[in-house]
Design a protein around this motif. Structure first.
Motif, PDB file in Angstrom:
ATOM      1  N   HIS A  43     -21.844   7.197  -8.757  1.00 12.64           N
ATOM      2  CA  HIS A  43     -22.008   6.858 -10.165  1.00 12.64           C
ATOM      3  C   HIS A  43     -21.096   7.832 -10.917  1.00 12.64           C
ATOM      4  O   HIS A  43     -21.487   8.965 -11.193  1.00 12.64           O
ATOM      5  CB  HIS A  43     -23.467   7.024 -10.614  1.00 12.64           C
ATOM      6  N   PRO A  44     -19.864   7.409 -11.199  1.00 15.33           N
ATOM      7  CA  PRO A  44     -18.877   8.341 -11.754  1.00 15.33           C
ATOM      8  C   PRO A  44     -19.199   8.875 -13.142  1.00 15.33           C
ATOM      9  O   PRO A  44     -18.647   9.884 -13.556  1.00 15.33           O
ATOM     10  CB  PRO A  44     -17.578   7.534 -11.777  1.00 15.33           C
ATOM     11  N   ARG A  45     -20.112   8.213 -13.879  1.00 17.61           N
ATOM     12  CA  ARG A  45     -20.402   8.658 -15.246  1.00 17.61           C
ATOM     13  C   ARG A  45     -21.827   9.161 -15.437  1.00 17.61           C
ATOM     14  O   ARG A  45     -22.222   9.443 -16.566  1.00 17.61           O
ATOM     15  CB  ARG A  45     -20.139   7.505 -16.219  1.00 17.61           C
ATOM     16  N   GLY A  46     -22.624   9.247 -14.360  1.00 17.75           N
ATOM     17  CA  GLY A  46     -24.001   9.658 -14.588  1.00 17.75           C
ATOM     18  C   GLY A  46     -24.690  10.270 -13.388  1.00 17.75           C
ATOM     19  O   GLY A  46     -24.380   9.950 -12.245  1.00 17.75           O
ATOM     20  N   VAL A  84     -23.804  13.851 -10.741  1.00 15.57           N
ATOM     21  CA  VAL A  84     -22.809  12.895 -11.226  1.00 15.57           C
ATOM     22  C   VAL A  84     -21.574  12.876 -10.317  1.00 15.57           C
ATOM     23  O   VAL A  84     -21.061  13.924  -9.917  1.00 15.57           O
ATOM     24  CB  VAL A  84     -22.411  13.196 -12.692  1.00 15.57           C
ATOM     25  N   GLY A  85     -21.144  11.668  -9.975  1.00 20.34           N
ATOM     26  CA  GLY A  85     -19.888  11.468  -9.264  1.00 20.34           C
ATOM     27  C   GLY A  85     -19.885  11.718  -7.770  1.00 20.34           C
ATOM     28  O   GLY A  85     -18.874  11.456  -7.122  1.00 20.34           O
ATOM     29  N   SER A 106     -26.234   7.467 -17.550  1.00 18.53           N
ATOM     30  CA  SER A 106     -25.086   6.822 -18.221  1.00 18.53           C
ATOM     31  C   SER A 106     -25.435   5.392 -18.586  1.00 18.53           C
ATOM     32  O   SER A 106     -26.398   4.835 -18.109  1.00 18.53           O
ATOM     33  CB  SER A 106     -23.872   6.814 -17.314  1.00 18.53           C
TER      34      SER A 106
END
Length: 106
Positions: A43-46, A84-85, A106
């Motif tokens: 989950h690149p944004r959260g 995150v990420g 996110s």
């Protein structure tokens, strides 16, 4: 949405629950059959917060620089955070179905 690993993810986001608008969070229900996998993903944004409701899950994530795998066995009412990420997964190691809820920032 289901996957070949036998797990099913039901998303709850602003499209399904308008009250989430502008809050910066989303939710997901995760159902696992025995020996099923929610395969490695990011989950690149959260950040994800996972709460186990029923069953036993092996969860883990991989850090970068250096690459290191962190895993933990979770049982009913256990909580785990996936930063995150980072690549992470969940695997039902129990002999019964498992249920978890995830919240994403996110």
């Amino acid at each position: 949405m289901g996957n070949k690993g036998g797990s099913n993810v039901t998303l709850v986001n602003v499209d399904k629950l308008p009250g989430l608008n502008t809050l910066g969070i989303s939710l997901a229900r995760l159902d696992y059959t025995p020996s099923s996998l929610n395969p490695p993903h990011t989950h690149p944004r959260g950040t994800e917060l996972l709460v186990v409701i029923e069953g036993t899950l092996l969860v883990g994530f991989v850090t970068s620089n250096p690459n290191k795998l962190f895993t933990k066995v979770l049982n009913k009412v256990d909580v785990f955070v996936f930063p995150v990420g980072l690549i992470h997964f969940q695997f039902n190691i129990g002999k019964t179905n498992a249920l978890a809820f995830a919240s994403l920032s996110s």
